[in-house]
Design a protein around this motif. Structure first.
Motif, PDB file in Angstrom:
ATOM      1  N   GLU A  53       0.791  -1.218   0.000  1.00  0.00           N
ATOM      2  CA  GLU A  53       0.000   0.000   0.000  1.00  0.00           C
ATOM      3  C   GLU A  53       0.834   1.283   0.000  1.00  0.00           C
ATOM      4  O   GLU A  53       0.584   2.188  -0.775  1.00  0.00           O
ATOM      5  CB  GLU A  53      -0.968   0.005   1.186  1.00  0.00           C
ATOM      6  CG  GLU A  53      -0.363  -0.385   2.514  1.00  0.00           C
ATOM      7  CD  GLU A  53      -0.408  -1.882   2.729  1.00  0.00           C
ATOM      8  OE1 GLU A  53      -0.065  -2.310   3.844  1.00  0.00           O
ATOM      9  OE2 GLU A  53      -0.763  -2.608   1.806  1.00  0.00           O
ATOM     10  N   THR A  54       1.812   1.393   0.852  1.00  0.00           N
ATOM     11  CA  THR A  54       2.628   2.607   0.878  1.00  0.00           C
ATOM     12  C   THR A  54       4.106   2.227   0.856  1.00  0.00           C
ATOM     13  O   THR A  54       4.935   2.832   1.524  1.00  0.00           O
ATOM     14  CB  THR A  54       2.306   3.460   2.119  1.00  0.00           C
ATOM     15  OG1 THR A  54       2.451   2.668   3.292  1.00  0.00           O
ATOM     16  CG2 THR A  54       0.907   4.005   2.051  1.00  0.00           C
TER      17      THR A  54
ATOM     18  N   ASN B 223       4.446   2.549   5.848  1.00  0.00           N
ATOM     19  CA  ASN B 223       3.480   1.486   5.672  1.00  0.00           C
ATOM     20  C   ASN B 223       2.772   1.146   6.994  1.00  0.00           C
ATOM     21  O   ASN B 223       3.428   1.024   8.014  1.00  0.00           O
ATOM     22  CB  ASN B 223       4.224   0.249   5.150  1.00  0.00           C
ATOM     23  CG  ASN B 223       3.283  -0.797   4.632  1.00  0.00           C
ATOM     24  OD1 ASN B 223       2.490  -0.527   3.765  1.00  0.00           O
ATOM     25  ND2 ASN B 223       3.369  -1.996   5.164  1.00  0.00           N
ATOM     26  N   PRO B 224       1.453   1.015   7.023  1.00  0.00           N
ATOM     27  CA  PRO B 224       0.554   1.012   5.864  1.00  0.00           C
ATOM     28  C   PRO B 224      -0.275   2.290   5.720  1.00  0.00           C
ATOM     29  O   PRO B 224      -1.397   2.234   5.203  1.00  0.00           O
ATOM     30  CB  PRO B 224      -0.369  -0.163   6.197  1.00  0.00           C
ATOM     31  CG  PRO B 224      -0.545  -0.032   7.700  1.00  0.00           C
ATOM     32  CD  PRO B 224       0.766   0.503   8.222  1.00  0.00           C
ATOM     33  N   ASP B 225       0.205   3.424   6.178  1.00  0.00           N
ATOM     34  CA  ASP B 225      -0.611   4.641   6.205  1.00  0.00           C
ATOM     35  C   ASP B 225      -0.181   5.636   5.136  1.00  0.00           C
ATOM     36  O   ASP B 225       0.966   5.637   4.690  1.00  0.00           O
ATOM     37  CB  ASP B 225      -0.528   5.293   7.582  1.00  0.00           C
ATOM     38  CG  ASP B 225      -1.062   4.382   8.676  1.00  0.00           C
ATOM     39  OD1 ASP B 225      -2.008   3.639   8.381  1.00  0.00           O
ATOM     40  OD2 ASP B 225      -0.539   4.408   9.801  1.00  0.00           O
TER      41      ASP B 225
ATOM     42  N   ASN C  76      -5.479   4.175   4.232  1.00  0.00           N
ATOM     43  CA  ASN C  76      -5.582   5.595   3.877  1.00  0.00           C
ATOM     44  C   ASN C  76      -5.811   6.374   5.169  1.00  0.00           C
ATOM     45  O   ASN C  76      -6.877   6.910   5.404  1.00  0.00           O
ATOM     46  CB  ASN C  76      -6.737   5.794   2.895  1.00  0.00           C
ATOM     47  CG  ASN C  76      -6.729   7.156   2.259  1.00  0.00           C
ATOM     48  OD1 ASN C  76      -5.786   7.918   2.413  1.00  0.00           O
ATOM     49  ND2 ASN C  76      -7.775   7.474   1.530  1.00  0.00           N
ATOM     50  N   ARG C  77      -4.772   6.439   5.989  1.00  0.00           N
ATOM     51  CA  ARG C  77      -4.923   6.995   7.333  1.00  0.00           C
ATOM     52  C   ARG C  77      -3.936   8.125   7.583  1.00  0.00           C
ATOM     53  O   ARG C  77      -2.936   8.279   6.893  1.00  0.00           O
ATOM     54  CB  ARG C  77      -4.705   5.895   8.377  1.00  0.00           C
ATOM     55  CG  ARG C  77      -5.760   4.809   8.375  1.00  0.00           C
ATOM     56  CD  ARG C  77      -5.487   3.802   9.484  1.00  0.00           C
ATOM     57  NE  ARG C  77      -4.356   2.975   9.159  1.00  0.00           N
ATOM     58  CZ  ARG C  77      -4.436   1.704   8.757  1.00  0.00           C
ATOM     59  NH1 ARG C  77      -5.618   1.135   8.634  1.00  0.00           N
ATOM     60  NH2 ARG C  77      -3.350   1.011   8.493  1.00  0.00           N
TER      61      ARG C  77
ATOM     62  N   SER D  30      -9.506   7.065   7.407  1.00  0.00           N
ATOM     63  CA  SER D  30      -9.712   7.254   8.839  1.00  0.00           C
ATOM     64  C   SER D  30      -8.485   7.821   9.544  1.00  0.00           C
ATOM     65  O   SER D  30      -7.427   8.003   8.945  1.00  0.00           O
ATOM     66  CB  SER D  30     -10.101   5.918   9.472  1.00  0.00           C
ATOM     67  OG  SER D  30      -9.053   4.978   9.300  1.00  0.00           O
ATOM     68  N   ASP D  31      -8.672   8.107  10.833  1.00  0.00           N
ATOM     69  CA  ASP D  31      -7.591   8.554  11.720  1.00  0.00           C
ATOM     70  C   ASP D  31      -6.941   9.840  11.215  1.00  0.00           C
ATOM     71  O   ASP D  31      -5.736  10.038  11.374  1.00  0.00           O
ATOM     72  CB  ASP D  31      -6.530   7.456  11.866  1.00  0.00           C
ATOM     73  CG  ASP D  31      -7.101   6.168  12.413  1.00  0.00           C
ATOM     74  OD1 ASP D  31      -7.229   6.073  13.644  1.00  0.00           O
ATOM     75  OD2 ASP D  31      -7.440   5.283  11.612  1.00  0.00           O
ATOM     76  N   SER D  32      -7.740  10.713  10.624  1.00  0.00           N
ATOM     77  CA  SER D  32      -7.212  11.935  10.028  1.00  0.00           C
ATOM     78  C   SER D  32      -7.570  13.155  10.870  1.00  0.00           C
ATOM     79  O   SER D  32      -8.379  13.085  11.790  1.00  0.00           O
ATOM     80  CB  SER D  32      -7.733  12.097   8.601  1.00  0.00           C
ATOM     81  OG  SER D  32      -7.252  11.049   7.765  1.00  0.00           O
TER      82      SER D  32
END
Length: 434
Positions: free
Chosen positions: A210-211, A218-220, A251-252, A275-277
């Motif tokens: 993902e990242t 990773n993974p945000d 996608n955090r 989330s978590d933004s």
């Protein structure tokens, strides 16, 4: 005069310093580096890039064009900006599958085609954008203030700014840890095409890739959009900032701060599966749907305002959000809670048709004020101050509704089991406790 040692040799002080400096390889290396940067313009054209890769608009002065690495001609200016972003990025020389190693192994990411400056600096002036600007991992796109204008011109791409897949991976994973700041993104209303201002789609960034990339988080995703003006995105489905994904939890941690957003055809700021933004200090007006559409979990919103939003100033779906110091003024609905649970404090609903609407249980909402100033724009009167769609359970509601110019201060339905409410309706104290 005292006797000198037999091996004493007289030295001129200036010659001694010169000899020491000539013998010091590190000092000479630094001098050579400084000389090279000065020869290249100290960060401008000719090879110097100490402060970032510089892009000049077609309107720039002769001097600014001379020091820029890329000069735009006023048509399809995203092409030069994208080349600058590639120049600033770490382009992958080989795909590293070990995320731990990727975090600190710069050598595996090095390419001779990338100067890896990390930042692209857009000088002032207008940049005509007919296709997306493609952000790469770790790159900071910095304008020179609100007189740096990215103007959409018949741009029917996804957005003025969107993410680029990571080069060399071939697995569709999206760029991460991008930073956009200090510029004006102008949608150009009916002449700007159908694009959004910023559209960050992390869909497909899953399965351990993902990242991936340098620097690895990773993974945000950890995207930043800071201190920008976004205007003129009228038209169907045109958002100011749209951060989203489908079927992924990667996608955090995104940071949105200090945005002025006006006249979007859909939402000013929209988060879905991101989330978590954190969203703070934003001011949004004239959105055709929502000023803030928070349809994702565990998002913090603080110090923000919405006005003249046609559907609602703030819509909160999903859940686990924390809200502080928000104001909705002259919106159709000020605050609409649909997700569960939410904790909110210090809310102001000023002259909205419905001040606060609850369509969920487990809402903790304390220290709020709903009132109507008696103005006629855009709604003649607040019909309902505080509205509950049902007798929801586990509610904690503390606040005040001013009944002046308000038809129904509090709806007939009130919270249900395991709830506590004490709200002044301007005449009496409405209390619930079960």
């Amino acid at each position: 005069m005292p006797d000198l040692p037999t091996d004493y040799i007289a030295h001129d002080s200036r010659s001694s310093v010169t000899a020491i400096n000539n013998a010091n390889i590190e000092i000479n290396s630094l001098r050579a580096r400084a000389t090279a940067l000065e020869a290249g313009g100290g960060g401008g054209g000719g090879g110097g890039f100490g402060n970032g890769i510089i892009v000049a608009s077609s309107q720039a002065s002769t001097a600014d064009k001379a020091r820029a690495h890329y000069v735009c001609d006023g048509a399809g200016d995203q092409d030069q900006i994208n080349l600058a972003i590639e120049d600033a990025a770490v382009l992958r020389a080989n795909a590293k599958t070990d995320n731990t190693g990727a975090a600190d192994d710069l050598g595996s990411h090095w390419t001779t085609t990338s100067r890896q400056a990390g930042k692209v600096i857009l000088l002032g002036g207008r940049y005509n954008i007919s296709g997306p600007i493609l952000m790469r991992t770790g790159v900071w796109l910095q304008g020179s203030g609100f007189l740096t204008e990215l103007r959409a011109t018949t741009n029917n791409g996804t957005a003025v700014i969107r993410l680029n897949p990571q080069a060399g991976l071939g697995d569709g994973s999206a760029a991460h840890l991008t930073y956009v700041s200090n510029l004006w993104i102008y949608g150009n209303y009916g002449s700007g095409g159908t694009c959004k201002a910023i559209d960050y789609d992390m869909t497909g960034s899953s399965g351990g890739t993902e990242t991936r990339g340098y620097p690895a988080v990773n993974p945000d995703s950890y995207h930043y959009v800071v201190d920008c003006l976004i205007t003129g995105f009228a038209g169907a489905n045109r958002d100011g900032v749209f951060i989203h994904s489908t079927g992924t939890a990667n996608n955090r941690g995104n940071i949105i701060r200090g945005l002025q957003i006006r006249d979007c055809g859909r939402d000013g700021i929209s988060f879905s599966s991101a989330s978590d933004s954190f969203i703070s200090e934003c001011h949004i007006g004239g959105s055709v749907r929502y000023g803030y559409n928070i349809s994702t979990g565990n998002t913090k919103v603080t110090g923000c305002k919405s006005f003249y939003s046609v559907v609602a100033g703030f819509f909160f779906g999903s859940g686990r959000g924390t809200l502080t110091g928000l104001e909705a003024q002259d919106d159709k609905i000020g605050f609409h809670f649909s997700g569960v649970p939410y904790v909110a404090t210090s809310l102001v609903a000023d002259s909205c048709e419905t001040g606060i609407k609850a369509s969920t249980d487990r809402l903790v909402m304390t220290s709020f004020s709903v009132f109507h100033r008696g103005v006629t724009r855009p709604y003649p009167a607040t019909l309902t101050g505080l509205q509950f769609d049902s007798a929801y359970a586990d509610m904690l509601i503390l606040g005040q509704v001013d009944n002046s110019n308000v038809t129904t201060p509090i709806s007939a339905t009130v919270p249900g089991t395991r709830s506590f409410m004490r709200v002044s309706n301007g005449t009496t104290l409405v209390s619930v406790g079960t």
